[in-house]
Design a protein around this motif. Structure first.
Motif, PDB file in Angstrom:
ATOM      1  N   VAL A  84      -4.046   0.629 -27.734  1.00  0.00           N
ATOM      2  CA  VAL A  84      -4.401  -0.397 -26.746  1.00  0.00           C
ATOM      3  C   VAL A  84      -5.915  -0.540 -26.679  1.00  0.00           C
ATOM      4  N   LYS A  85      -6.619   0.579 -26.642  1.00  0.00           N
ATOM      5  CA  LYS A  85      -8.092   0.558 -26.584  1.00  0.00           C
ATOM      6  C   LYS A  85      -8.671  -0.082 -27.851  1.00  0.00           C
ATOM      7  N   GLU A  86      -8.193   0.337 -29.010  1.00  0.00           N
ATOM      8  CA  GLU A  86      -8.719  -0.190 -30.275  1.00  0.00           C
ATOM      9  C   GLU A  86      -8.474  -1.687 -30.430  1.00  0.00           C
ATOM     10  N   GLU A  87      -7.292  -2.147 -30.078  1.00  0.00           N
ATOM     11  CA  GLU A  87      -6.898  -3.521 -30.364  1.00  0.00           C
ATOM     12  C   GLU A  87      -7.249  -4.517 -29.263  1.00  0.00           C
ATOM     13  N   THR A  88      -7.469  -4.033 -28.039  1.00  0.00           N
ATOM     14  CA  THR A  88      -7.759  -4.956 -26.935  1.00  0.00           C
ATOM     15  C   THR A  88      -9.002  -4.585 -26.127  1.00  0.00           C
ATOM     16  N   GLY A  89      -9.481  -3.356 -26.263  1.00  0.00           N
ATOM     17  CA  GLY A  89     -10.537  -2.863 -25.390  1.00  0.00           C
ATOM     18  C   GLY A  89      -9.988  -2.393 -24.061  1.00  0.00           C
ATOM     19  N   GLY A  90      -8.672  -2.370 -23.926  1.00  0.00           N
ATOM     20  CA  GLY A  90      -8.031  -2.006 -22.671  1.00  0.00           C
ATOM     21  C   GLY A  90      -8.051  -0.515 -22.393  1.00  0.00           C
ATOM     22  N   VAL A  91      -8.419  -0.175 -21.159  1.00  0.00           N
ATOM     23  CA  VAL A  91      -8.396   1.204 -20.690  1.00  0.00           C
ATOM     24  C   VAL A  91      -7.159   1.351 -19.811  1.00  0.00           C
ATOM     25  N   ILE A  92      -6.223   2.174 -20.253  1.00  0.00           N
ATOM     26  CA  ILE A  92      -4.951   2.328 -19.541  1.00  0.00           C
ATOM     27  C   ILE A  92      -5.123   3.187 -18.301  1.00  0.00           C
ATOM     28  N   ASN A  93      -4.601   2.673 -17.204  1.00  0.00           N
ATOM     29  CA  ASN A  93      -4.593   3.370 -15.930  1.00  0.00           C
ATOM     30  C   ASN A  93      -3.278   4.130 -15.736  1.00  0.00           C
ATOM     31  N   TRP A  94      -2.189   3.569 -16.274  1.00  0.00           N
ATOM     32  CA  TRP A  94      -0.850   4.120 -16.064  1.00  0.00           C
ATOM     33  C   TRP A  94       0.017   3.718 -17.250  1.00  0.00           C
ATOM     34  N   ILE A  95       0.805   4.665 -17.747  1.00  0.00           N
ATOM     35  CA  ILE A  95       1.678   4.380 -18.888  1.00  0.00           C
ATOM     36  C   ILE A  95       2.989   5.130 -18.723  1.00  0.00           C
ATOM     37  N   VAL A  96       4.079   4.500 -19.135  1.00  0.00           N
ATOM     38  CA  VAL A  96       5.396   5.122 -19.039  1.00  0.00           C
ATOM     39  C   VAL A  96       6.213   4.775 -20.292  1.00  0.00           C
ATOM     40  N   TYR A  97       7.001   5.723 -20.723  1.00  0.00           N
ATOM     41  CA  TYR A  97       7.931   5.528 -21.836  1.00  0.00           C
ATOM     42  C   TYR A  97       9.047   4.594 -21.384  1.00  0.00           C
ATOM     43  N   VAL A  98       9.373   3.595 -22.219  1.00  0.00           N
ATOM     44  CA  VAL A  98      10.453   2.656 -21.905  1.00  0.00           C
ATOM     45  C   VAL A  98      11.674   2.944 -22.758  1.00  0.00           C
ATOM     46  N   GLY A  99      11.480   3.082 -24.059  1.00  0.00           N
ATOM     47  CA  GLY A  99      12.598   3.290 -24.958  1.00  0.00           C
ATOM     48  C   GLY A  99      12.115   3.563 -26.364  1.00  0.00           C
ATOM     49  N   GLN A 157     -15.855  -4.707 -27.231  1.00  0.00           N
ATOM     50  CA  GLN A 157     -16.073  -3.781 -28.331  1.00  0.00           C
ATOM     51  C   GLN A 157     -16.667  -4.530 -29.513  1.00  0.00           C
ATOM     52  N   PRO A 158     -17.448  -3.844 -30.355  1.00  0.00           N
ATOM     53  CA  PRO A 158     -17.999  -4.498 -31.552  1.00  0.00           C
ATOM     54  C   PRO A 158     -16.906  -4.839 -32.570  1.00  0.00           C
ATOM     55  N   THR A 159     -15.804  -4.078 -32.548  1.00  0.00           N
ATOM     56  CA  THR A 159     -14.678  -4.348 -33.438  1.00  0.00           C
ATOM     57  C   THR A 159     -13.367  -4.078 -32.710  1.00  0.00           C
ATOM     58  N   TYR A 160     -12.353  -4.822 -33.093  1.00  0.00           N
ATOM     59  CA  TYR A 160     -11.005  -4.607 -32.566  1.00  0.00           C
ATOM     60  C   TYR A 160     -10.070  -4.227 -33.710  1.00  0.00           C
ATOM     61  N   PHE A 161     -10.647  -3.617 -34.746  1.00  0.00           N
ATOM     62  CA  PHE A 161      -9.936  -3.144 -35.921  1.00  0.00           C
ATOM     63  C   PHE A 161      -9.223  -4.308 -36.605  1.00  0.00           C
ATOM     64  N   GLU A 162      -7.921  -4.221 -36.782  1.00  0.00           N
ATOM     65  CA  GLU A 162      -7.217  -5.289 -37.534  1.00  0.00           C
ATOM     66  C   GLU A 162      -6.838  -6.484 -36.661  1.00  0.00           C
ATOM     67  N   THR A 163      -7.438  -6.578 -35.478  1.00  0.00           N
ATOM     68  CA  THR A 163      -7.113  -7.689 -34.580  1.00  0.00           C
ATOM     69  C   THR A 163      -8.370  -8.461 -34.192  1.00  0.00           C
ATOM     70  N   HIS A 164      -8.147  -9.594 -33.553  1.00  0.00           N
ATOM     71  CA  HIS A 164      -9.235 -10.410 -33.009  1.00  0.00           C
ATOM     72  C   HIS A 164      -9.434 -10.146 -31.521  1.00  0.00           C
ATOM     73  N   GLY A 165      -8.886  -9.048 -31.007  1.00  0.00           N
ATOM     74  CA  GLY A 165      -9.115  -8.669 -29.624  1.00  0.00           C
ATOM     75  C   GLY A 165      -8.056  -9.130 -28.655  1.00  0.00           C
ATOM     76  N   PRO A 166      -8.385  -9.034 -27.354  1.00  0.00           N
ATOM     77  CA  PRO A 166      -7.387  -9.276 -26.309  1.00  0.00           C
ATOM     78  C   PRO A 166      -7.015 -10.740 -26.124  1.00  0.00           C
ATOM     79  N   VAL A 167      -5.756 -10.928 -25.726  1.00  0.00           N
ATOM     80  CA  VAL A 167      -5.225 -12.229 -25.338  1.00  0.00           C
ATOM     81  C   VAL A 167      -4.481 -12.007 -24.022  1.00  0.00           C
ATOM     82  N   LEU A 168      -4.817 -12.782 -23.004  1.00  0.00           N
ATOM     83  CA  LEU A 168      -4.146 -12.665 -21.706  1.00  0.00           C
ATOM     84  C   LEU A 168      -3.239 -13.867 -21.492  1.00  0.00           C
TER      85      LEU A 168
END
Length: 159
Positions: free
Chosen positions: A69-84, A110-121
């Motif tokens: 999530v951080k690499e591809e969007t710059g997102g810092v996760i506050n909370w995460i849960v397993y779904v399936g 971020q200067p790079t989002y690796f193999e992505t173009h960054g976040p989309v909302l």
């Protein structure tokens, strides 16, 4: 257990049981929210999709989910849960992937989002994703459909 065919006609098995196919899967997919919007990334080749990827040596699947999530969007996760977890019997072998639901509390440029173009909302994930060329094949099977229903039911997301 939900069994169906993916975009490429491979058999997919999805379960919401805890790590049914593998205790140490090699792939992750993270359905994210940020400021009451869905947080996706725009993959350079595939189109829009929720972030995800491979589990690296020495990390857990959940750690990989946070990193991806951080690499591809710059997102810092506050909370995460397993779904399936789902299993794809593909032509090139099998893939077992954990699905997580995460709340992101910050997007960092971020200067790079690796193999992505960054976040989309997005306010809403469109109902016609299967037939929309802007979206990745990863978004075009019943994994998304079943996981979104589960997330909305349990965590009462509005959109």
């Amino acid at each position: 257990m939900n069994t169906f065919r993916d975009f490429y006609n491979n058999e997919v098995k999805l379960t919401f049981e805890d790590h049914y196919f593998s205790k140490e899967p090699k792939h992750v997919w993270v359905i994210c929210r940020y400021n009451n919007k869905w947080l996706l990334t725009r993959h350079k080749d595939r189109g829009m999709e929720f972030p995800g990827g491979k589990v690296e040596e020495g990390e857990t699947a959940q750690q990989a989910a946070v990193r991806e999530v951080k690499e591809e969007t710059g997102g810092v996760i506050n909370w995460i849960v397993y779904v399936g977890q789902y299993y794809v019997a593909g032509k090139g072998g099998t893939v077992i992937k954990n699905v997580y639901y995460a709340i992101v509390n910050e997007l960092v440029d971020q200067p790079t989002y690796f193999e992505t173009h960054g976040p989309v909302l997005l306010e809403k994930v469109p109902d016609n994703v299967r037939h929309n060329a802007k979206f990745s094949f990863i978004m075009k099977d019943d994994v998304l459909t079943h996981c979104m229903k589960k997330i909305k039911k349990i965590y009462s997301t509005e959109k």
